[in-house]
Design a protein around this motif. Sequence first.
Motif, PDB file in Angstrom:
ATOM      1  N   UNK A   6      -4.698  70.422  72.081  1.00  0.00           N
ATOM      2  CA  UNK A   6      -4.018  70.983  73.385  1.00  0.00           C
ATOM      3  C   UNK A   6      -4.115  72.472  73.658  1.00  0.00           C
ATOM      4  N   UNK A  10      -5.531  73.911  76.987  1.00  0.00           N
ATOM      5  CA  UNK A  10      -4.951  74.410  78.244  1.00  0.00           C
ATOM      6  C   UNK A  10      -4.950  76.131  78.025  1.00  0.00           C
ATOM      7  N   UNK A 581      -3.828  70.113  84.803  1.00  0.00           N
ATOM      8  CA  UNK A 581      -2.546  69.556  84.568  1.00  0.00           C
ATOM      9  C   UNK A 581      -2.929  67.989  84.553  1.00  0.00           C
ATOM     10  N   UNK A 635       3.690  63.875  82.921  1.00  0.00           N
ATOM     11  CA  UNK A 635       3.504  65.304  83.344  1.00  0.00           C
ATOM     12  C   UNK A 635       4.318  66.177  82.645  1.00  0.00           C
ATOM     13  N   UNK A 636       5.621  65.663  82.729  1.00  0.00           N
ATOM     14  CA  UNK A 636       6.747  66.834  82.415  1.00  0.00           C
ATOM     15  C   UNK A 636       7.419  66.282  80.946  1.00  0.00           C
ATOM     16  N   UNK A 637       7.123  65.189  80.454  1.00  0.00           N
ATOM     17  CA  UNK A 637       7.411  65.044  79.125  1.00  0.00           C
ATOM     18  C   UNK A 637       6.481  65.349  77.991  1.00  0.00           C
ATOM     19  N   UNK A 638       5.271  65.494  78.314  1.00  0.00           N
ATOM     20  CA  UNK A 638       3.963  65.658  77.652  1.00  0.00           C
ATOM     21  C   UNK A 638       3.886  64.466  76.764  1.00  0.00           C
TER      22      UNK A 638
ATOM     23  N   UNK B 214      13.990  70.126  78.229  1.00  0.00           N
ATOM     24  CA  UNK B 214      12.403  70.520  77.948  1.00  0.00           C
ATOM     25  C   UNK B 214      11.866  70.900  79.195  1.00  0.00           C
ATOM     26  N   UNK B 216       8.191  71.390  80.463  1.00  0.00           N
ATOM     27  CA  UNK B 216       6.799  71.253  80.066  1.00  0.00           C
ATOM     28  C   UNK B 216       5.949  72.255  80.725  1.00  0.00           C
ATOM     29  N   UNK B 263      14.090  66.063  79.998  1.00  0.00           N
ATOM     30  CA  UNK B 263      12.979  66.749  80.364  1.00  0.00           C
ATOM     31  C   UNK B 263      13.089  67.231  81.714  1.00  0.00           C
ATOM     32  N   UNK B 264      12.791  68.234  82.661  1.00  0.00           N
ATOM     33  CA  UNK B 264      12.807  68.581  84.051  1.00  0.00           C
ATOM     34  C   UNK B 264      11.796  68.288  84.669  1.00  0.00           C
TER      35      UNK B 264
END
Lengths: 654, 305
Positions: A6, A10, A581, A635-638, B214, B216, B263-264
Amino acid sequence: MKKFFKHWLFTDKKLSPQQLLDIGYLVVSLPLIAVIKLPMIIYLLFFFILIFRDKKLSNIALVGVALFGLFMIILSLFGELNLAGLSRLKIFVEAILYLLILAVTLQRLTKNINFYQIISPILILAISLFFFDSIAMLLYVVFEIFILLWLILAFTMGAGFKESLNMAIRMYLLSLPWVIVLFIFFPRISFEHASYGFRGDGIFRAGHDGTMFTDDRAMRVLSKRVVMEVSFKDKQIPPSNRLYFRGSVLYQKRGNRWLPLPVYLKRAFSPSQIAPKDSYDYAKDKIEYNVVLYPTYKRWIYMLDLPIKAPIGGYIDADFSVTYKGGVRDKLSYNATSALNYRYGKVIRRVILGEALKANKNLAPKTYQKAKEIKKKFKNPKDRLKAIIEFFKSQKLVYSTSPKGLDKKRVTDSFLFKSKQGYCVHFADAFTLMSRFVGIPARIVTGYRGFSQNSIKNYLLIREMDAHAWVEVYIDKSWLRIDPSLLASSSIQDSSVQIVNNKKEPLIQTQNTNRATLYYLYIKYTIESWILNYSHYRQMTLLNRFKSDTKFALIFVLSLIGIVVLIILLYIYFTKTPCKDIGVCEISPLLKKLAKRGFVKGEQESISALLKRYASSLDDDSIIRQIDELYIRCRYDDDIKACKQLREKIKEIK
Amino acid sequence: MQDIANEFKPLIEQISKDLKGKEEIIKKTVATFFAGGHLLLEDIPGVGKTTLAKSFASSLGLEFSRVQFTADMLPSDIIGVNYFDVNEAKFIFKKGPIFTQFLLADEINRSMPKTQSALLEAMEEGKVTIDGISYPLPKPFFVMATQNPYEEKGTFALPHSQLDRFLCSFSIGYPNRESEREILKGLIEEKENKKVVMSLEQIEDIMQSVKEVKLSDSMLDILQEVISFTRESGIFRYGLSTRGALALAAMTRSWARLHGRDYAIADDMLSILADVCYHRLSFLEGETTPKRIYDEITSHISLQI
């Protein structure tokens, strides 16, 4: 590991200028490791130890390193370090290279970057071109130039690894169409072999050099270097027993050396471009072919027996030996015509016949004895010739490219009666002498022998190792070709113990190249002849064909356009913003689909909001709602799993 | 209401009964509270600010006090004063109204800057210092300040630096037609003794969990893009400060927590973007409105959200 991946994906690592320079030096010096001599390698190892210790050296220590380096340079060039040595280009360049290495390593130890250090990788690259001229090196140079471009960009952009690499690829791709077009169309200069005032590297030894030695000095050139590239007009290669490329004709034996006729005798002939009609009885099965002859620095050019029409600048003499005005100093391409079915020698000068009979019995007393027996036994020259052939066969001579046990003083005798090992030179020498002893005029012809195994389509490759010598005897008022090497009972390849017993096949010193190797050679040769050796001549050939052959011109232009289009596509591929992303990258195909259905993401709308808006317009919105959730988690919680599921779900949507 | 996390539902439902048709406002107030920040309401009087405050405080069982700011108010009127007790022969600190869990600071811009800054400093520090002695404020400590629109006479506009200390600012606005009708009918009666829906421990737990939401890399990219846009675009007088950036992140987290996520997402930030930025940003040209701020910023980050 996942974290590392990762991280790599990234983040964009930035290299320091010193690291960039180090990469550059490593890349450009890699091929030179094969060139530099052991002391310099030791010096470089010493230098690397110093670098890895990573301590700043005092000035005195630097002077010490410099002296050590100088000592190693002297050691490397020991024996050649004199004015005569330096006048040879290769030694001179090598010395320059060593000094450059010394200077660069010393600079590197001070850890200061200056202009001198920045320019040196390019100098090293240029120097390495003096040592290599293969297609592999060409590819490597392309790679080197790319790396240098990338390093320069990485430095000037101050950007990270990936970004500068992307930019370098793009710039490189942009330059490619120009490179290709300029390569093909930029005018080439046909210049004489440029020596820049340096002496050549010793005497160039080709398989055939006009004379013939029968002792240690004899040619045993086993090089695979290509001498000639022959392409036959009618796409049909003659059988191997017709592929004798005639070079020089030798008459006189002086010690262990066979020589052509002296100049004063040669002057009596009037060589011409086309063999005079009265010089042969008949000449049928005429064949036209093109030869690309690589520089031999000799005056002979090679034509199939029997040369009928020499190229412009070439002259056929009374021996049907063809010479070229000024010698072959540059690569020479010529069209020639020969007759495969012929008879010649009706008109012959007495003096020549006399030369073809001269033989000193002291050179080979035993052979002379044997010849006397034959001469007594048979009266008819034909019978005598047959007897000689029988005798050669009965001696069970072995064809060997590295014969053992030859007596240098009496080579012929020791070959025929004692060691019984030899190659074309010894066979031809013995056969000629014996023929002369029995009263048959004979002469040695040297040149190259082609093998249809070494051909693809109408192309035939002739290499140094195909150099050959055979005999012509004068019988029934015509010269008859006899290849005494074929009379060997077996052959030893090189010095290996393996004995090949194949009496039917011609015993040859060429190894039977297998098809794969031959194809490789052919492709390599084609690439080399069209890229590395793309010369004035090639350019003119191409342009002429361009003018005369509409179909070819069309294909040519189309493929050029194709290459340019391909490059543009590649450029676009590398120009598109790389996926930073994952979530956005995964969802974008769906967004495109939605856009087609009229659901375009508003400026103030998030992707998720768009999905919800779309979902509310559907009767069954479960899939879209799932996708929305997966997208958010990806996307937001990986959540990598969610990303995979997202990709699959999107595929389900038509 | 469905996408609200279960633990918040009773709270929001209870407040909704007092403040009809303002669910969004209530949610934002809750989010501000749990993000540990303070709220600035900019409104004309009489649209339910006090109702919201009282209902909020009593639903959570918070100690409530209300200060009506006036032009002649002194700092000591808020934070308290040291007086000399003759009997005990020593100075005794009399705590001001600020020592409470829920402070409704009404019409904050009516008071002098000196008084304003006393309040704002206490909000920031979480304690009050008088004559070298610090008195910590209770926890949780939440200030809901209201201010009249600037045009009104006799007001002292809060300076930009002071505004920055409020996490969020928005206006309640007029109620919608239906809600107002119910109010007019007199159906709404304020119960004084409300059921407390959340214990102090619960409140503290939630506040802690908000901090752990969280963000990200993707989300941080978006946040940073917003922040750098406000600073570098040149359309704002000045960009978001680092405190402003932190406020945006805190509110985003809190909004995510309110919706039951740890998470946001971008939509969380979009929901509270204008509220966090409105009092912190002003356009160089033209009027500054929450909608314009929202539009400008979202247009810029359109490709990322």
